[in-house]
Design a protein around this motif. Sequence first.
Motif, PDB file in Angstrom:
ATOM      1  N   LYS A  18      -0.601 -14.164   6.687  1.00  0.00           N
ATOM      2  CA  LYS A  18       0.596 -13.390   6.381  1.00  0.00           C
ATOM      3  C   LYS A  18       1.652 -14.290   5.742  1.00  0.00           C
ATOM      4  O   LYS A  18       1.706 -15.484   6.002  1.00  0.00           O
ATOM      5  CB  LYS A  18       1.178 -12.762   7.654  1.00  0.00           C
ATOM      6  CG  LYS A  18       0.182 -11.915   8.432  1.00  0.00           C
ATOM      7  CD  LYS A  18      -0.223 -10.667   7.665  1.00  0.00           C
ATOM      8  CE  LYS A  18      -1.245  -9.863   8.450  1.00  0.00           C
ATOM      9  NZ  LYS A  18      -2.557 -10.514   8.522  1.00  0.00           N
ATOM     10  N   ARG A  19       2.488 -13.718   4.917  1.00  0.00           N
ATOM     11  CA  ARG A  19       3.597 -14.439   4.290  1.00  0.00           C
ATOM     12  C   ARG A  19       4.897 -13.716   4.625  1.00  0.00           C
ATOM     13  O   ARG A  19       4.945 -12.489   4.627  1.00  0.00           O
ATOM     14  CB  ARG A  19       3.425 -14.512   2.767  1.00  0.00           C
ATOM     15  CG  ARG A  19       2.211 -15.329   2.328  1.00  0.00           C
ATOM     16  CD  ARG A  19       2.391 -16.798   2.666  1.00  0.00           C
ATOM     17  NE  ARG A  19       1.255 -17.591   2.222  1.00  0.00           N
ATOM     18  CZ  ARG A  19       0.201 -17.885   2.978  1.00  0.00           C
ATOM     19  NH1 ARG A  19       0.136 -17.413   4.214  1.00  0.00           N
ATOM     20  NH2 ARG A  19      -0.769 -18.630   2.509  1.00  0.00           N
ATOM     21  N   GLU A  20       5.926 -14.480   4.924  1.00  0.00           N
ATOM     22  CA  GLU A  20       7.215 -13.874   5.236  1.00  0.00           C
ATOM     23  C   GLU A  20       7.758 -13.129   4.020  1.00  0.00           C
ATOM     24  O   GLU A  20       7.598 -13.576   2.883  1.00  0.00           O
ATOM     25  CB  GLU A  20       8.210 -14.954   5.665  1.00  0.00           C
ATOM     26  CG  GLU A  20       7.816 -15.701   6.940  1.00  0.00           C
ATOM     27  CD  GLU A  20       7.980 -14.861   8.194  1.00  0.00           C
ATOM     28  OE1 GLU A  20       8.288 -13.657   8.083  1.00  0.00           O
ATOM     29  OE2 GLU A  20       7.773 -15.406   9.292  1.00  0.00           O
ATOM     30  N   GLN A  21       8.388 -11.992   4.278  1.00  0.00           N
ATOM     31  CA  GLN A  21       8.960 -11.171   3.212  1.00  0.00           C
ATOM     32  C   GLN A  21      10.491 -11.287   3.231  1.00  0.00           C
ATOM     33  O   GLN A  21      11.105 -11.504   4.277  1.00  0.00           O
ATOM     34  CB  GLN A  21       8.564  -9.716   3.405  1.00  0.00           C
ATOM     35  CG  GLN A  21       7.069  -9.490   3.546  1.00  0.00           C
ATOM     36  CD  GLN A  21       6.300  -9.919   2.312  1.00  0.00           C
ATOM     37  OE1 GLN A  21       6.582  -9.450   1.210  1.00  0.00           O
ATOM     38  NE2 GLN A  21       5.331 -10.794   2.490  1.00  0.00           N
ATOM     39  N   ILE A  22      11.096 -11.128   2.054  1.00  0.00           N
ATOM     40  CA  ILE A  22      12.566 -11.122   1.985  1.00  0.00           C
ATOM     41  C   ILE A  22      13.099  -9.918   2.741  1.00  0.00           C
ATOM     42  O   ILE A  22      14.067  -9.999   3.485  1.00  0.00           O
ATOM     43  CB  ILE A  22      13.040 -11.105   0.514  1.00  0.00           C
ATOM     44  CG1 ILE A  22      12.650 -12.416  -0.171  1.00  0.00           C
ATOM     45  CG2 ILE A  22      14.551 -10.885   0.447  1.00  0.00           C
ATOM     46  CD1 ILE A  22      13.005 -12.448  -1.644  1.00  0.00           C
ATOM     47  N   ASN A  23      12.444  -8.773   2.548  1.00  0.00           N
ATOM     48  CA  ASN A  23      12.815  -7.554   3.258  1.00  0.00           C
ATOM     49  C   ASN A  23      11.613  -7.102   4.079  1.00  0.00           C
ATOM     50  O   ASN A  23      10.473  -7.223   3.649  1.00  0.00           O
ATOM     51  CB  ASN A  23      13.218  -6.453   2.279  1.00  0.00           C
ATOM     52  CG  ASN A  23      14.428  -6.850   1.456  1.00  0.00           C
ATOM     53  OD1 ASN A  23      15.440  -7.272   2.006  1.00  0.00           O
ATOM     54  ND2 ASN A  23      14.327  -6.708   0.131  1.00  0.00           N
TER      55      ASN A  23
ATOM     56  N   GLN B 227       7.684 -14.393   0.280  1.00  0.00           N
ATOM     57  CA  GLN B 227       7.212 -13.649  -0.876  1.00  0.00           C
ATOM     58  C   GLN B 227       8.092 -12.418  -1.049  1.00  0.00           C
ATOM     59  O   GLN B 227       8.360 -11.688  -0.099  1.00  0.00           O
ATOM     60  CB  GLN B 227       5.759 -13.207  -0.659  1.00  0.00           C
ATOM     61  CG  GLN B 227       4.794 -14.383  -0.470  1.00  0.00           C
ATOM     62  CD  GLN B 227       4.554 -15.132  -1.745  1.00  0.00           C
ATOM     63  OE1 GLN B 227       4.861 -14.628  -2.828  1.00  0.00           O
ATOM     64  NE2 GLN B 227       4.029 -16.329  -1.652  1.00  0.00           N
ATOM     65  N   PRO B 228       8.535 -12.128  -2.256  1.00  0.00           N
ATOM     66  CA  PRO B 228       9.426 -10.998  -2.476  1.00  0.00           C
ATOM     67  C   PRO B 228       8.720  -9.659  -2.515  1.00  0.00           C
ATOM     68  O   PRO B 228       9.353  -8.634  -2.477  1.00  0.00           O
ATOM     69  CB  PRO B 228      10.071 -11.312  -3.824  1.00  0.00           C
ATOM     70  CG  PRO B 228       9.025 -12.116  -4.534  1.00  0.00           C
ATOM     71  CD  PRO B 228       8.339 -12.924  -3.479  1.00  0.00           C
ATOM     72  N   SER B 229       7.388  -9.642  -2.634  1.00  0.00           N
ATOM     73  CA  SER B 229       6.689  -8.377  -2.791  1.00  0.00           C
ATOM     74  C   SER B 229       5.432  -8.380  -1.954  1.00  0.00           C
ATOM     75  O   SER B 229       5.110  -9.332  -1.275  1.00  0.00           O
ATOM     76  CB  SER B 229       6.328  -8.159  -4.267  1.00  0.00           C
ATOM     77  OG  SER B 229       5.498  -9.201  -4.720  1.00  0.00           O
ATOM     78  N   ALA B 230       4.700  -7.288  -2.061  1.00  0.00           N
ATOM     79  CA  ALA B 230       3.409  -7.140  -1.405  1.00  0.00           C
ATOM     80  C   ALA B 230       3.504  -7.366   0.093  1.00  0.00           C
ATOM     81  O   ALA B 230       3.326  -8.458   0.599  1.00  0.00           O
ATOM     82  CB  ALA B 230       2.376  -8.085  -2.011  1.00  0.00           C
ATOM     83  N   ALA B 231       3.821  -6.311   0.804  1.00  0.00           N
ATOM     84  CA  ALA B 231       3.912  -6.393   2.261  1.00  0.00           C
ATOM     85  C   ALA B 231       2.579  -6.833   2.845  1.00  0.00           C
ATOM     86  O   ALA B 231       1.520  -6.564   2.285  1.00  0.00           O
ATOM     87  CB  ALA B 231       4.315  -5.032   2.824  1.00  0.00           C
ATOM     88  N   PRO B 232       2.603  -7.511   3.983  1.00  0.00           N
ATOM     89  CA  PRO B 232       1.361  -7.984   4.611  1.00  0.00           C
ATOM     90  C   PRO B 232       0.389  -6.844   4.851  1.00  0.00           C
ATOM     91  O   PRO B 232       0.776  -5.741   5.235  1.00  0.00           O
ATOM     92  CB  PRO B 232       1.850  -8.588   5.930  1.00  0.00           C
ATOM     93  CG  PRO B 232       3.259  -8.986   5.662  1.00  0.00           C
ATOM     94  CD  PRO B 232       3.798  -7.960   4.724  1.00  0.00           C
ATOM     95  N   GLN B 233      -0.886  -7.137   4.625  1.00  0.00           N
ATOM     96  CA  GLN B 233      -1.950  -6.164   4.811  1.00  0.00           C
ATOM     97  C   GLN B 233      -3.102  -6.829   5.547  1.00  0.00           C
ATOM     98  O   GLN B 233      -3.242  -8.044   5.541  1.00  0.00           O
ATOM     99  CB  GLN B 233      -2.457  -5.652   3.448  1.00  0.00           C
ATOM    100  CG  GLN B 233      -1.407  -4.936   2.622  1.00  0.00           C
ATOM    101  CD  GLN B 233      -1.063  -3.577   3.197  1.00  0.00           C
ATOM    102  OE1 GLN B 233      -1.847  -2.995   3.930  1.00  0.00           O
ATOM    103  NE2 GLN B 233       0.125  -3.080   2.879  1.00  0.00           N
ATOM    104  N   PRO B 234      -3.971  -6.033   6.175  1.00  0.00           N
ATOM    105  CA  PRO B 234      -5.175  -6.604   6.763  1.00  0.00           C
ATOM    106  C   PRO B 234      -6.049  -7.234   5.693  1.00  0.00           C
ATOM    107  O   PRO B 234      -6.090  -6.777   4.558  1.00  0.00           O
ATOM    108  CB  PRO B 234      -5.876  -5.395   7.390  1.00  0.00           C
ATOM    109  CG  PRO B 234      -4.818  -4.352   7.529  1.00  0.00           C
ATOM    110  CD  PRO B 234      -3.877  -4.589   6.383  1.00  0.00           C
ATOM    111  N   VAL B 235      -6.752  -8.285   6.066  1.00  0.00           N
ATOM    112  CA  VAL B 235      -7.682  -8.929   5.143  1.00  0.00           C
ATOM    113  C   VAL B 235      -8.926  -8.072   5.022  1.00  0.00           C
ATOM    114  O   VAL B 235      -9.431  -7.545   6.006  1.00  0.00           O
ATOM    115  CB  VAL B 235      -8.054 -10.334   5.662  1.00  0.00           C
ATOM    116  CG1 VAL B 235      -9.143 -10.957   4.809  1.00  0.00           C
ATOM    117  CG2 VAL B 235      -6.818 -11.216   5.651  1.00  0.00           C
TER     118      VAL B 235
END
Length: 469
Positions: free
Chosen positions: A119-124, A31-39
């Motif tokens: 969680k989803r992997e981020q580009i950055n 995912q290019p945006s939205a850094a992982p956050q707690p549910v």
Amino acid sequence: METNPILPINADTAIPGLTLNLPANDQATVQPSAAPQPVDKAARIETIDLIRGLALLGILMMNIPGFGLLPSGFNRLMNSPAGPDLYAFIVVSLGFEGTMRGLFSMLFGAGMVLFTQNKREQINGPTVAEYYYRRLLWLVLFGVINAYVFLWRGDILFFYGLCGMILYPFRRAKAGWLIALAVLCMGLNSIRTELWYSELRENRAGYLEAVKQEKAHKKLTDKQKEAKGAWEKFEKGFKPDPKKDAKELTEMRSGYGTVFMHLLPENSSSETFYTYYGSWDMLLMMFIGMALLGWGFFANKLPTSTYVVTLLIGYGLGLPISWFYTKAQVDWAQHAGQIVDNYRTIPFQVYDIRRVLLALGHASLLLLVYRSQLLPWLMRALTAVGQMAFTNYLMQSIICTLVFHGYGLGYYGKMAFHELYYVVAGVWLFQLILSPIWLQYFLFGPFEWLWRSLTYWKLQPMRRSVAVG
């Protein structure tokens, strides 16, 4: 006697309808945006928090002797079992010893899967693996704080953080393989115990031969002397040492610095000891928990009949085995030599089997009560306790050390075995009342908030915008 608490990763849980049919490859969706956050709370699996709450409260029943009882107190009880102390021991040992810790371990494994799933992997930015291992490294540090700052001699967060690092490669394994891994861990644990017991039997045989030779006024060989000394040292561990007890009482009832120095060697050595001897025990239950999550057990997704059957099997087999185990504990304290003489395999080999069965029985019973909508106030309170499990576990350390250590109320060694459970009841009541109230105004418990903020390296929101009614 069990004195080691286990706290599961208070996992960021997914929605109740989650599926575990994950991609075959090892890469999560980028995912290019939205850094992982707690549910957030709305996306948690309520029944996982519910079971965790039960386990969190239950584990204090096994830990309380480690807080307030002399190390020799358990053997004193086993050698003169009678009255309220005996009844308290039977209830705790028969129904709960190891089982609450077993549930914690299972939920730790389930939490590992859920944390990585959500969680989803981020580009950055950090990868899911980086978040996961960062989380566990902080857990290790919290374990160090619990042992060396809060001065709880039975901390196990340190070991859970280490064991959790092994689980990550298995996060997408099928349930069947996870059960196979659990069986392997049980087997390795059993082999390790059997090797220790085999050596003990050799020392016992050597001791008996040495005694026989001495009665015949014959000179002992070096091997016989060594075996005799080893067995006598083992037996000495069952006998009270008044000087050692007096030193323990004096130092544990002293100021913070004295208690710290007294516990320092024990805490330091236990980190090595339990990393080696306790890892198979922990991993066994973690793998089972991962498998149970995959089957939908903890998410309350199975038919009612499945939970009923699991309860009947868990209690039907687990309680008789547990009675044998409980009786063996008394016999071992009173007549260890006779046990070694008569049993080729140590009776405590049933420990892992009984705790798996009873843990599943307890969890099934709780889920059936939850489905029946009986005691809704208790279900809500237990769920809140479970959602704040990390805070509540550390709070138990803080409260109990202040009750028993000398820099607090100084009750160490002053209570009978059964009287320790008055303290347990008080802590239970406090946490059952406080946890729901706290969560009306805050998103997390204070230690959960700190842990999440450290994991994501970003301050997490704490207060609710509107109090929950």
